[in-house]
Design a protein around this motif. Structure first.
Motif, PDB file in Angstrom:
ATOM      1  N   ALA A  50       0.949  -1.159   0.206  1.00 22.25           N
ATOM      2  CA  ALA A  50      -0.239   0.171   0.099  1.00 22.25           C
ATOM      3  C   ALA A  50       0.961   1.263   0.072  1.00 22.25           C
ATOM      4  O   ALA A  50       0.579   2.218  -0.719  1.00 22.25           O
ATOM      5  CB  ALA A  50      -0.859  -0.026   1.075  1.00 22.25           C
ATOM      6  N   GLN A  51       1.891   1.114   0.917  1.00 21.49           N
ATOM      7  CA  GLN A  51       2.888   2.416   0.626  1.00 21.49           C
ATOM      8  C   GLN A  51       3.417   2.629  -0.564  1.00 21.49           C
ATOM      9  O   GLN A  51       3.541   3.610  -1.085  1.00 21.49           O
ATOM     10  CB  GLN A  51       3.986   2.002   1.938  1.00 21.49           C
ATOM     11  N   ASP A  52       3.912   1.341  -1.287  1.00 21.26           N
ATOM     12  CA  ASP A  52       4.515   1.407  -2.622  1.00 21.26           C
ATOM     13  C   ASP A  52       3.596   1.975  -3.571  1.00 21.26           C
ATOM     14  O   ASP A  52       4.007   2.858  -4.477  1.00 21.26           O
ATOM     15  CB  ASP A  52       5.081   0.226  -3.034  1.00 21.26           C
ATOM     16  N   PHE A  53       2.228   1.758  -3.421  1.00 18.64           N
ATOM     17  CA  PHE A  53       1.234   2.300  -4.433  1.00 18.64           C
ATOM     18  C   PHE A  53       1.048   3.543  -4.229  1.00 18.64           C
ATOM     19  O   PHE A  53       1.081   4.453  -5.299  1.00 18.64           O
ATOM     20  CB  PHE A  53      -0.078   1.430  -4.101  1.00 18.64           C
ATOM     21  N   CYS A  54       1.128   3.997  -3.057  1.00 18.23           N
ATOM     22  CA  CYS A  54       0.847   5.502  -2.640  1.00 18.23           C
ATOM     23  C   CYS A  54       1.851   6.446  -3.404  1.00 18.23           C
ATOM     24  O   CYS A  54       1.856   7.387  -3.723  1.00 18.23           O
ATOM     25  CB  CYS A  54       0.564   5.703  -1.253  1.00 18.23           C
ATOM     26  N   ALA A  55       3.059   5.842  -3.268  1.00 16.70           N
ATOM     27  CA  ALA A  55       4.412   6.457  -3.778  1.00 16.70           C
ATOM     28  C   ALA A  55       4.429   6.546  -5.118  1.00 16.70           C
ATOM     29  O   ALA A  55       5.022   7.613  -5.608  1.00 16.70           O
ATOM     30  CB  ALA A  55       5.648   5.642  -3.196  1.00 16.70           C
ATOM     31  N   SER A  56       3.692   5.449  -6.020  1.00 20.71           N
ATOM     32  CA  SER A  56       3.832   5.496  -7.260  1.00 20.71           C
ATOM     33  C   SER A  56       2.562   6.299  -7.805  1.00 20.71           C
ATOM     34  O   SER A  56       2.430   6.570  -9.095  1.00 20.71           O
ATOM     35  CB  SER A  56       4.139   4.294  -7.697  1.00 20.71           C
ATOM     36  N   HIS A  57       1.534   6.628  -7.233  1.00 16.33           N
ATOM     37  CA  HIS A  57       0.319   6.874  -7.569  1.00 16.33           C
ATOM     38  C   HIS A  57      -0.040   8.117  -6.543  1.00 16.33           C
ATOM     39  O   HIS A  57      -0.506   7.779  -5.487  1.00 16.33           O
ATOM     40  CB  HIS A  57      -0.814   6.013  -7.690  1.00 16.33           C
ATOM     41  N   ALA A  58       0.138   9.237  -7.263  1.00 17.29           N
ATOM     42  CA  ALA A  58       0.040  10.485  -6.387  1.00 17.29           C
ATOM     43  C   ALA A  58      -1.363  10.632  -6.120  1.00 17.29           C
ATOM     44  O   ALA A  58      -2.300  10.524  -6.768  1.00 17.29           O
ATOM     45  CB  ALA A  58       0.780  11.651  -7.163  1.00 17.29           C
ATOM     46  N   GLY A  59      -1.523  10.992  -4.624  1.00 10.54           N
ATOM     47  CA  GLY A  59      -2.766  11.409  -4.185  1.00 10.54           C
ATOM     48  C   GLY A  59      -3.800  10.193  -3.951  1.00 10.54           C
ATOM     49  O   GLY A  59      -5.212  10.215  -3.727  1.00 10.54           O
TER      50      GLY A  59
END
Length: 376
Positions: A148-157
């Motif tokens: 989830a952290q990685d997804f947020c890092a690669s998908h802004a907002g």
């Protein structure tokens, strides 16, 4: 930077105590030549209460893999919505605000994943990314936070929903007399948990860094033997000793952010068993009382697999011991032997906890049907 919000946790209404478990083992396996060892191992877990999705008499029957899968799906669909609603409420979001769902479970299998059902039935957008994780066992809770952290890092907002659904009682094998399997019959419990990871928030646990570690050549130390009757849990006696090898991994992940893993303010550690917590405390150089929330989960829930770290984190947050700026670590351990680790800073809490229970493990269970069963 991704921020992890307070998890929601629910346990089923049916319960079994340590005393019940020991009496049951004696009744069912009185002629087993290693019964004294099994009873000793079960007693040493410190598990006082576990929760089951079915009454004990049904749990002890094995109607076949097909029927157990139907129970898994039925109970998951009955119980997930309430937990998801609470997790979204804790994050101040609606289902339409979620961009990805990480669904973790090692105790039942469906294809498509239950993420598809959630999107269709619970109001999530049809473009919501699905990230099911099925084979990391107890480590999957930590992995879910990390992905989830990685997804947020690669998908802004973006915002990510994590759901852990573990019905360990559906893996009960009445004819499996392996000592490790007998121990698992007294260790594992059932639970559902959920939490939201947001790309931006001024409240919650800001996730600073994460990492994964594998202990070489330990693939068969925690495993499933897949047979006609389903999953048979296998546990090697060497598992607790892996903490000597995994403690440096926790140090390394903390060090990537310039932190000392032995000098943090809180610890969310997978409660796989008391020996794991004792050894990690020793090798990490952390006072045992800093693992008290993990021990509370083990005592009141048993090992609830991937849901453990969510339950422990909820206990930490609702204990009212956190202060803004407090630093901590989350670590899930599972087959492989695998560790999924993250470190974060507590930003503060603006949630309203009206009517919520404290971290003592006294919250009311979620009931899917009117049926009740007395404790066995």
């Amino acid at each position: 930077m991704a921020v992890l919000c307070c998890p929601a946790v629910s346990v089923p209404e049916h319960t079994i105590t340590m005393e019940d478990t020991l009496h049951l083992a004696e009744r069912l396996h009185g002629n087993h030549d290693q019964l004294p060892l099994a009873l000793k191992l079960i007693s040493s877990t410190g598990v006082r209460t576990r929760h089951l999705i079915q009454p004990l008499e049904r749990t002890l029957r094995h109607p076949g893999v097909e029927e157990r899968t139907k129970v898994y799906v039925r109970e998951a669909q009955a119980r997930i919505p309430t937990v998801v609603d609470e997790a979204l409420n804790n994050a101040g979001l609606a289902a339409a605000d979620i961009d990805a769902i990480v669904f973790v479970s090692c105790t039942g299998f469906t294809m498509p994943s239950l993420t598809a059902w959630m999107i269709n039935e619970l109001g999530f957008r049809h473009d919501t990314c699905q990230i099911p994780i099925a084979q990391l066992g107890c480590a999957a809770g930590g992995a879910a936070f990390n992905r989830a952290q990685d997804f947020c890092a690669s998908h802004a907002g973006s915002n990510v929903l994590v759901v852990a659904c573990e019905f360990c009682s559906l893996c009960y094998q009445p004819d499996d007399l392996d000592v490790g399997n007998l121990l698992s019959n007294g260790l594992f419990g059932d639970a559902i948990a959920a939490a939201v990871v947001k790309s931006h928030s001024t409240h919650g646990l800001r996730l600073e860094a994460n990492g994964s570690r594998l202990v070489p050549d330990t693939e068969d130390w925690i495993s499933y033997a897949v047979k006609d009757t389903g999953f048979h849990f296998r546990l090697d006696r060497r598992v607790p000793h892996t903490m000597e090898q995994l403690a440096p991994a926790l140090r390394d992940v903390a060090a990537t952010h310039g932190w000392n893993a032995s000098a943090l303010d809180f610890y969310v550690i997978h409660a796989g068993g008391p020996r794991i917590l004792d050894d990690l405390s020793h090798f990490l150089g952390v006072p045992p009382d800093l693992f008290s929330f993990s021990r509370a989960t083990l005592t009141h829930r048993g090992n609830i697999a991937s849901a453990v770290v969510l339950d422990v984190l909820r206990r930490v947050i609702t204990s009212e011991t956190l202060r803004p700026g407090h630093r901590g670590i989350i670590a899930g351990f599972g087959p492989g032997i695998t560790a999924e680790i993250s470190v974060g800073t507590w930003l503060g809490d603006d949630r309203t906890l009206d009517g919520e229970a404290s971290a003592s493990g006294t919250e009311q269970p979620l009931t899917s049907t009117p049926e009740r069963s007395a404790t066995a």
